[in-house]
Write an enzyme that holds these catalytic residues in place. Structure first.
Site, PDB file in Angstrom:
ATOM      1  CG  ASP A 126      -2.050   0.996   1.085  1.00  0.00           C
ATOM      2  OD1 ASP A 126      -2.357   1.388  -0.061  1.00  0.00           O
ATOM      3  OD2 ASP A 126      -2.626   1.380   2.111  1.00  0.00           O
TER       4      ASP A 126
ATOM      5  CG  HIS B  63      -4.148  10.542   2.446  1.00  0.00           C
ATOM      6  ND1 HIS B  63      -5.156  10.464   3.380  1.00  0.00           N
ATOM      7  CD2 HIS B  63      -3.221   9.619   2.803  1.00  0.00           C
ATOM      8  CE1 HIS B  63      -4.850   9.520   4.265  1.00  0.00           C
ATOM      9  NE2 HIS B  63      -3.679   8.993   3.946  1.00  0.00           N
TER      10      HIS B  63
ATOM     11  CD  GLU C  97      -5.923   4.397   4.897  1.00  0.00           C
ATOM     12  OE1 GLU C  97      -5.308   3.542   4.227  1.00  0.00           O
ATOM     13  OE2 GLU C  97      -5.368   5.137   5.731  1.00  0.00           O
TER      14      GLU C  97
ATOM     15  CD  GLU D  21      -5.575   2.696   0.049  1.00  0.00           C
ATOM     16  OE1 GLU D  21      -4.794   2.018  -0.656  1.00  0.00           O
ATOM     17  OE2 GLU D  21      -5.390   2.916   1.267  1.00  0.00           O
TER      18      GLU D  21
ATOM     19  CG  ASP E  63      -5.628  -0.080   3.666  1.00  0.00           C
ATOM     20  OD1 ASP E  63      -5.639  -1.227   4.129  1.00  0.00           O
ATOM     21  OD2 ASP E  63      -4.687   0.718   3.832  1.00  0.00           O
TER      22      ASP E  63
ATOM     23  NE  ARG F  21      -7.252   6.414   9.899  1.00  0.00           N
ATOM     24  CZ  ARG F  21      -6.623   6.177   8.756  1.00  0.00           C
ATOM     25  NH1 ARG F  21      -5.374   5.728   8.755  1.00  0.00           N
ATOM     26  NH2 ARG F  21      -7.238   6.357   7.606  1.00  0.00           N
TER      27      ARG F  21
ATOM     28  CD  GLN G 201      -2.349   4.187  10.820  1.00  0.00           C
ATOM     29  OE1 GLN G 201      -3.578   4.154  10.748  1.00  0.00           O
ATOM     30  NE2 GLN G 201      -1.602   4.743   9.901  1.00  0.00           N
TER      31      GLN G 201
ATOM     32  CE  LYS H 185      -3.125   1.620   6.886  1.00  0.00           C
ATOM     33  NZ  LYS H 185      -3.848   2.845   6.578  1.00  0.00           N
TER      34      LYS H 185
ATOM     35  CB  THR I 280      -7.190  -4.787   2.587  1.00  0.00           C
ATOM     36  OG1 THR I 280      -6.275  -4.379   3.612  1.00  0.00           O
ATOM     37  CG2 THR I 280      -7.108  -3.808   1.424  1.00  0.00           C
TER      38      THR I 280
ATOM     39  CD  GLU J 177      -7.383  12.507   4.211  1.00  0.00           C
ATOM     40  OE1 GLU J 177      -6.999  13.321   3.359  1.00  0.00           O
ATOM     41  OE2 GLU J 177      -7.585  11.305   3.951  1.00  0.00           O
TER      42      GLU J 177
HETATM   43 MN    MN Z   1      -4.129   2.561   2.855  1.00  0.00          MN
END
Ligand code: MN
Length: 400
Positions: free
Chosen positions: A118, A125, A190, A192, A224, A228, A231, A244, A248, A349
């Site tokens: 990834d 971002h 996420e 993607e 994904d 948080r 992480q 993470k 996925t 975000e």
């Molecule tokens: Mn990602």
């Protein structure tokens, strides 16, 4: 030039017109998994079309991998032949007998994922995350414009759209700074775009930017999922790990690069110029418009076209140290965000790390995902003959 007429009906607004012909793996009612292509609201059993041939044998299994390994000439042959069959009269009865309504089949993970990488290729971002976590510093770290930052993910937890996502437990920093173990409180998405490798490469032999289409077959949508809080506690100094790698999700249809020729656009200007191994004569990306829904509410429309690093540069960087590609490798763009607030591809975000919760139409609000939430990402690109090429969707529901 007028496009040849496809005799299989394609409803208005279908993501799967004749110009798309994406590949997936499906089980018809009572049948075993096999390779198919989506056309309109049906799926054509490709193993039946080529039954009795070596190609047919490769299309009869439960993954695309053996077909992917065959390489660009055979990918083009199959696509060309399918276009003939769906627009002509030859073998029409065979084709008709092997079409199944999409709503009657089961869709599977389309390919066996070899390695999963990834990236972090969207400037908006990376800038947003920099502003959130380092408000007093430069938003982009010094390496960001020189190489596509990335990490190796966990291939075995890549799942097909529709798979439920269990809220992961893990270690996070507690209120007094001491760690606690428990379900994540900051489950995120996420949005993607992922690229699927067909043709392997040899160890020690980097794949240059110009060889992208010799190896990469097509693209999928990726969610994904990310925890948080886990992480944030675990990632220093080695980077993402358990926060993470629990799930996925990918869309069930792999859209071949051949269907995306009309979606090619230049990536945004790259300054400074990349080092020679990443220098692409004209770095190209894709005009691919994503949409993220939380339940029924559209919460973001990330524009993949604004992504800084091109798909070929990601691949060249990934192999620049000599890492070999394997059939079924998946590498993803990283979260796709645009410059505008409603184009951000993650909740961290969209809510600015929870500070500004999203208000949903049902009156509830979200800083991060709640149990029972369903997130769906769709994607569209311009195609040949003025049609739109759809990626279908990648969806998943959170369970506690
Ligand atoms: Mn990602």
């Amino acid at each position: 030039m007028t496009a040849a007429h496809c005799w299989v009906p394609v409803p208005d607004g279908s993501p799967f017109p004749l110009q798309n012909l994406p590949y997936g793996v499906f089980s018809p009612p009572g049948g075993a998994p096999r390779v198919g292509t989506a056309i309109g609201d049906q799926v054509l059993d490709l193993s039946a079309i080529w039954a009795g041939t070596p190609l047919g044998a490769d299309l009869a299994g439960g993954s695309l991998n053996r077909f992917l390994r065959r390489g660009p000439r055979e990918w083009a042959y199959v696509r060309g032949r399918l276009t003939e069959l769906l627009t002509g009269t030859e073998q029409r009865r065979l084709v008709e007998a092997n079409l199944y309504p999409l709503d009657r089949v089961r869709l599977h993970l389309p390919f066996e994922v070899a390695d999963y990488v990834d990236f972090y290729a969207s400037e908006a971002h990376a800038t947003n995350l920099g502003r959130i976590f380092r408000p007093d510093g430069e938003p982009l770290l010094p390496n960001w414009r020189h190489l596509p930052v990335g990490y190796h993910g966990r291939a075995g937890t890549v799942v097909v759209s529709g798979t439920r996502v269990r809220r992961p437990a893990g270690q996070r920093r507690g209120p007094d700074g001491a760690p606690v173990f428990g379900p994540t409180r900051q489950l995120d998405i996420e949005a993607e775009v992922g690229f699927v490798v067909g043709v392997p490469s040899a160890p020690g032999e980097p794949v240059p930017v110009g060889a992208f289409s010799d190896h990469v077959f097509g693209a999928v949508l990726v969610n994904d999922w990310s925890a948080r809080d886990i992480q944030a506690w675990e990632y220093q100094p080695l980077g993402p790990f358990l926060g993470k790698s629990f799930a996925t999700s990918v869309s069930p249809w792999v859209v071949p690069l051949a269907a995306l020729e009309h979606a090619r656009i230049a990536v945004p200007p790259q300054d400074p110029a990349p080092l020679p191994h990443l220098a692409e004569q004209q770095p190209w990306g894709l005009d691919l418009a994503l949409e993220v829904r939380l339940g029924d509410a559209v919460v973001s429309r990330p524009p993949y076209r604004e992504t800084y690093w091109s798909p070929a540069q990601l691949l060249a960087h990934l192999t620049s140290g000599g890492a070999a590609l394997r059939t079924g490798d998946l590498y993803a763009s990283g979260t796709v965000s645009g410059r505008l607030p409603d184009q951000r591809g993650s909740l961290i975000e969209l809510t600015w790390n929870g500070r500004d919760p999203l208000r949903l139409p049902d009156g509830s609000s979200r800083a991060f995902l709640a149990d029972g939430d369903t997130v769906t990402i769709t994607g569209w690109a311009p195609g040949a003959d003025g049609v739109r090429i759809g990626f279908g969707e990648v969806t998943g529901t959170v369970v506690g």
